[in-house]
Enzyme design. Structure first.
Site, mmCIF file in Angstrom:
data_model
loop_
_atom_site.group_PDB
_atom_site.id
_atom_site.type_symbol
_atom_site.label_atom_id
_atom_site.label_comp_id
_atom_site.label_asym_id
_atom_site.label_seq_id
_atom_site.Cartn_x
_atom_site.Cartn_y
_atom_site.Cartn_z
ATOM 1 N N LYS A 265 2.578 2.243 2.449
ATOM 2 C CA LYS A 265 2.255 2.882 3.724
ATOM 3 C C LYS A 265 3.106 2.189 4.789
ATOM 4 O O LYS A 265 3.208 0.983 4.813
ATOM 5 C CB LYS A 265 0.761 2.652 4.006
ATOM 6 C CG LYS A 265 0.196 3.497 5.105
ATOM 7 C CD LYS A 265 -1.337 3.504 5.052
ATOM 8 C CE LYS A 265 -1.893 4.488 6.055
ATOM 9 N NZ LYS A 265 -3.339 4.620 5.952
ATOM 10 N N LYS B 26 0.824 -1.217 0.000
ATOM 11 C CA LYS B 26 0.000 0.000 0.000
ATOM 12 C C LYS B 26 0.857 1.267 0.000
ATOM 13 O O LYS B 26 0.340 2.379 0.056
ATOM 14 C CB LYS B 26 -0.914 0.019 1.247
ATOM 15 C CG LYS B 26 -2.068 -0.946 1.202
ATOM 16 C CD LYS B 26 -2.735 -1.161 2.559
ATOM 17 C CE LYS B 26 -3.184 0.024 3.286
ATOM 18 N NZ LYS B 26 -3.930 -0.304 4.525
HETATM 19 N N1 C2G Z 1 -10.552 7.035 9.056
HETATM 20 C C1 C2G Z 1 -11.530 7.961 9.412
HETATM 21 N N2 C2G Z 1 -11.159 9.164 9.898
HETATM 22 C C2 C2G Z 1 -9.842 9.481 10.044
HETATM 23 C C3 C2G Z 1 -8.851 8.542 9.696
HETATM 24 C C4 C2G Z 1 -9.232 7.306 9.208
HETATM 25 O O1 C2G Z 1 -12.738 7.693 9.275
HETATM 26 N N3 C2G Z 1 -9.498 10.718 10.533
HETATM 27 C C5 C2G Z 1 -10.990 5.740 8.528
HETATM 28 C C6 C2G Z 1 -10.485 5.478 7.108
HETATM 29 O O2 C2G Z 1 -11.351 6.059 6.157
HETATM 30 C C7 C2G Z 1 -10.522 3.947 7.054
HETATM 31 C C8 C2G Z 1 -10.224 3.544 8.510
HETATM 32 O O3 C2G Z 1 -10.441 4.708 9.322
HETATM 33 O O4 C2G Z 1 -11.819 3.494 6.695
HETATM 34 C C9 C2G Z 1 -8.806 3.072 8.691
HETATM 35 O O5 C2G Z 1 -7.958 4.101 8.209
HETATM 36 P P1 C2G Z 1 -6.455 3.687 7.790
HETATM 37 O O6 C2G Z 1 -5.826 2.918 8.876
HETATM 38 O O7 C2G Z 1 -5.780 4.907 7.242
HETATM 39 O O8 C2G Z 1 -6.747 2.662 6.603
HETATM 40 P P2 C2G Z 1 -6.247 2.753 5.091
HETATM 41 O O9 C2G Z 1 -4.781 2.946 5.042
HETATM 42 O O10 C2G Z 1 -7.142 3.691 4.425
HETATM 43 O O11 C2G Z 1 -6.470 1.242 4.600
HETATM 44 O O12 C2G Z 1 -8.187 -2.248 1.911
HETATM 45 C C10 C2G Z 1 -8.463 -0.991 2.514
HETATM 46 C C11 C2G Z 1 -7.232 -0.423 3.177
HETATM 47 O O13 C2G Z 1 -6.608 -1.378 4.004
HETATM 48 C C12 C2G Z 1 -7.611 0.834 3.972
#
Ligand code: C2G
Length: 142
Positions: A62, A60
């Site tokens: 990340k 990803k």
């Molecule tokens: N999220 C949120 N508000 C934030 C930060 C994150 O609602 N301020 C939500 C994101 O939209 C996501 C979840 O929390 O639905 C997890 O966020 P991340 O850990 O950043 O996940 P991400 O890297 O987007 O991975 O297959 C899908 C991916 O694994 C998603």
């Protein structure tokens, strides 16, 4: 909000469950994550989180500050998270939805539209992202 669901329920009760599934890295668990997970859980009565492994985070592009084992323990401590499974690839969502009989896939709306192809398998709901908080911001403070 009922207590965490007991996994040892019988097949009849298990089949009546409304399973919600969501995915993410969940690094440095914060209020944005909690808001998303709580709202997701309220769309059903059993919440599964597909937690990105450290290897999948590399795919990803990340990098998480916390290793998978720590991120998993934090999520499993939340009473509205019923199960955590490793997320190893983008494609596993289809398998997971079928395997766990999920009726809803939930993601934050920063992913809006990305998973619409899965609407043939279950409801896909994009919830409003919590503003002004992110793992990246928190990491900058460490
Ligand atoms: N999220 C949120 N508000 C934030 C930060 C994150 O609602 N301020 C939500 C994101 O939209 C996501 C979840 O929390 O639905 C997890 O966020 P991340 O850990 O950043 O996940 P991400 O890297 O987007 O991975 O297959 C899908 C991916 O694994 C998603």
């Amino acid at each position: 909000m009922r207590k965490k669901v007991d996994d040892r329920v019988g097949p009849a009760k298990r089949s009546r469950r409304r399973v919600v599934i969501t995915y993410g890295t969940y690094d440095m668990l914060h209020v944005g994550h909690i808001n998303l997970l709580r709202r997701a859980r309220n769309l059903g009565d059993y919440l599964i989180v597909g937690l990105s492994t450290d290897a999948f985070n590399t795919i990803k592009h990340k990098s998480a500050y916390q290793p998978y084992a720590h991120r998993r323990r934090l999520l499993e401590a939340l009473r509205f998270v019923d199960k955590v499974v490793p997320e190893r690839c983008w494609e596993q969502k289809t398998r997971d939805i079928k395997k766990f009989k999920a009726s809803v896939l939930v993601m934050g709306d920063d992913w809006k539209g990305e998973f619409d192809s899965l609407k043939k398998l279950c409801r896909v709901v994009y919830l409003k992202r919590t503003p002004s908080i992110s793992s990246t911001q928190l990491r900058a403070l460490t």
